[in-house]
Motif scaffolding. Structure first.
Motif, short mmCIF file in Angstrom:
data_model
loop_
_atom_site.label_atom_id
_atom_site.label_comp_id
_atom_site.label_asym_id
_atom_site.label_seq_id
_atom_site.Cartn_x
_atom_site.Cartn_y
_atom_site.Cartn_z
N GLU A 51 4.63 -16.86 -2.46
CA GLU A 51 4.21 -16.57 -3.86
C GLU A 51 5.25 -17.35 -4.94
OE1 GLU A 51 3.79 -12.56 -6.89
OE2 GLU A 51 5.21 -12.52 -5.27
N LEU A 52 6.43 -17.34 -4.46
CA LEU A 52 7.39 -18.00 -5.46
C LEU A 52 7.14 -19.62 -5.43
CD1 LEU A 52 9.93 -18.57 -7.46
CD2 LEU A 52 11.37 -18.45 -5.29
N ALA A 53 6.61 -20.06 -4.11
CA ALA A 53 6.61 -21.53 -3.99
C ALA A 53 5.33 -21.78 -5.08
CB ALA A 53 6.22 -21.92 -2.53
N ARG A 54 4.22 -21.14 -4.82
CA ARG A 54 3.02 -21.21 -5.60
C ARG A 54 3.39 -21.37 -7.25
NH1 ARG A 54 0.95 -18.60 -1.35
NH2 ARG A 54 1.01 -16.32 -2.40
N LEU A 73 4.19 -18.13 7.31
CA LEU A 73 3.77 -19.59 6.76
C LEU A 73 2.11 -19.57 6.79
CD1 LEU A 73 6.27 -22.02 8.23
CD2 LEU A 73 6.13 -20.97 5.86
N ALA A 74 1.44 -19.12 8.17
CA ALA A 74 0.12 -19.04 8.13
C ALA A 74 -0.54 -18.37 6.94
CB ALA A 74 -0.35 -18.51 9.50
N ARG A 75 0.06 -17.34 6.75
CA ARG A 75 -0.61 -16.54 5.63
C ARG A 75 -0.46 -16.99 4.20
NH1 ARG A 75 1.49 -10.16 5.96
NH2 ARG A 75 0.28 -10.34 4.04
N THR A 80 -3.04 -20.46 -0.35
CA THR A 80 -2.72 -21.56 -1.27
C THR A 80 -3.83 -22.50 -1.40
OG1 THR A 80 -0.35 -21.23 -0.50
CG2 THR A 80 -1.03 -23.47 -1.69
N ALA A 81 -4.28 -22.81 -2.56
CA ALA A 81 -5.30 -23.75 -2.82
C ALA A 81 -4.98 -25.10 -2.38
CB ALA A 81 -5.61 -24.09 -4.19
N PRO A 82 -5.94 -26.02 -1.91
CA PRO A 82 -5.72 -27.21 -1.25
C PRO A 82 -4.92 -28.41 -1.96
CG PRO A 82 -7.88 -26.36 -0.71
CD PRO A 82 -7.40 -25.54 -1.72
#
Length: 376
Positions: A51-54, A73-75, A80-82
């Motif tokens: 969430e923070l990375a996005r 990481l899989a979740r 995360t949009a491509p």
């Protein structure tokens, strides 16, 4: 202090686990204290579900997001949009090598709700400091004890831990983010080694041992004495009729839970200085092999044990206990410059034990000691 494994986190995330959502106060503070310039890079440590990375990507950063849970990481990737500029990487920030990170340096490094789960925080903090670009910011967002139930205190950092984290920075600001401590750290200070006493001892002849024990990567084990506010080696006073090597092995087990063979321990030198006018004699003992994992066995004396990189020791933000500094300098001659005076009496072993695997320079340093002249 909470300690878990990647397997624990994989199970947690596989069962649908998550952390507290990113709040408006955190978003506001990030925008205020860490706005993204053109081409800015960010590293999100312990990214979890991303969430923070996005959010950082939406704010203008290109983000490397690392976690040691493949399930998390899989979740995160699935949510995360491509076209989002986030690279997710399976990486253990504590036990992995930061050279494995995608970029050599970052404008912003974040660690949200995960700092309490890192054991060797001082070493990890040093490695993260090295990855900051000039003018870069390290942002740690953490719960505090007053904002969590008593049974959750292990995920929070108290005032002492926050003080340790903030030591060694020219800028160290703490803000409230709806009950979370939002720490903004900039401009790391490279200090010279400092030593400190631990108060006036009871009047008696002071004799004891300091133990240098290293892990498979040559890191030295040190404990944080919150009561005396110094880092120190395992060790302590020898009992009546107990020799220094026996005292070293006993104290190592009593304080850390590590078990060493008495026949493997090696007395390298006797060190004599004084404290409050009382002569103090410290035996420098090297333990090349052990079994077990460090644990806090005497919490009234030592708050926690950490494996420290030798190269970090001359620049610790907090002081080293003076006898421990002299013992380290006996095993690693010249590592710590400008120490207080000491009389050093090297011991030539009559039958040196076979050394356990260790970095070549460490073994060489101990061997060189056997030919040196006592410091008087």
């Amino acid at each position: 202090m909470a300690h878990t494994t990647p397997a624990t986190w994989n199970t947690y995330y596989a069962d649908g686990g998550a952390f507290r959502p990113l709040g408006d106060a955190e978003r506001r503070l990030l925008a205020q204290h860490a706005p993204a310039a053109d081409g800015a890079l960010a590293l999100d440590v312990g990214c979890g579900l991303g969430e923070l990375a996005r959010h950082l990507a939406a704010a203008g950063y290109t983000v490397d997001a690392v976690d040691h849970s493949g399930t998390a990481l899989a979740r995160a990737r699935a949510d995360t949009a491509p076209d989002t500029p986030v690279t997710y990487l399976l990486h253990d920030i504590e036990h992995g090598d930061t050279d494995e990170l995608p970029h050599p340096a970052y404008d912003l490094i974040t660690c949200r709700l995960s700092w309490a789960f890192i054991h060797d925080r001082t070493r990890v903090l040093n490695r993260l400091r090295e990855r900051l670009r000039p003018g870069g910011t390290l942002c740690v967002i953490t719960p505090v004890p007053s904002a969590v139930p008593e049974d959750k205190r292990g995920i929070a950092l108290d005032e002492e831990e926050i003080g340790l984290l903030c030591g060694g920075w020219k800028v160290a600001d703490c803000h409230d983010a709806d009950g979370l401590a939002f720490l903004v750290l900039r401009e790391p200070i490279i200090r010279t080694v400092r030593c400190a006493a631990k108060g006036r001892p009871s009047p008696h002849a002071l004799t004891g041992a300091g133990v240098v024990v290293t892990d498979s990567r040559g890191r030295i084990l040190l404990g944080w004495s919150a009561r005396r506010e110094v880092w120190e080696l395992p060790g302590g006073k020898n009992d009546a009729d107990e020799d220094f090597v026996a005292a070293a092995v006993r104290e190592l087990e009593e304080e850390t839970g590590l078990v060493a063979d008495l026949e493997d321990a090696r007395l390298l030198a006797l060190l004599m200085d004084s404290v409050h006018g009382i002569p103090r004699l410290t035996a420098a003992v090297r333990v090349p092999a052990f079994s077990g994992e460090p644990a806090v066995r005497e919490p009234d004396l030592i708050r926690r044990w950490e494996w420290m990189e030798p190269a970090d020791l001359p620049h610790l933000p907090q002081p080293l206990f003076t006898p421990s500094a002299h013992v380290i300098n006996t095993v690693r001659p010249g590592l710590l410059p400008d120490l207080p005076p000491v009389h050093r009496y090297p011991i030539t072993a009559t039958a040196a034990p076979a050394p356990a695997p260790a970095p070549a320079e460490q073994t060489a340093g101990a061997d060189e000691l056997q030919q040196t002249t006592p410091d008087r």
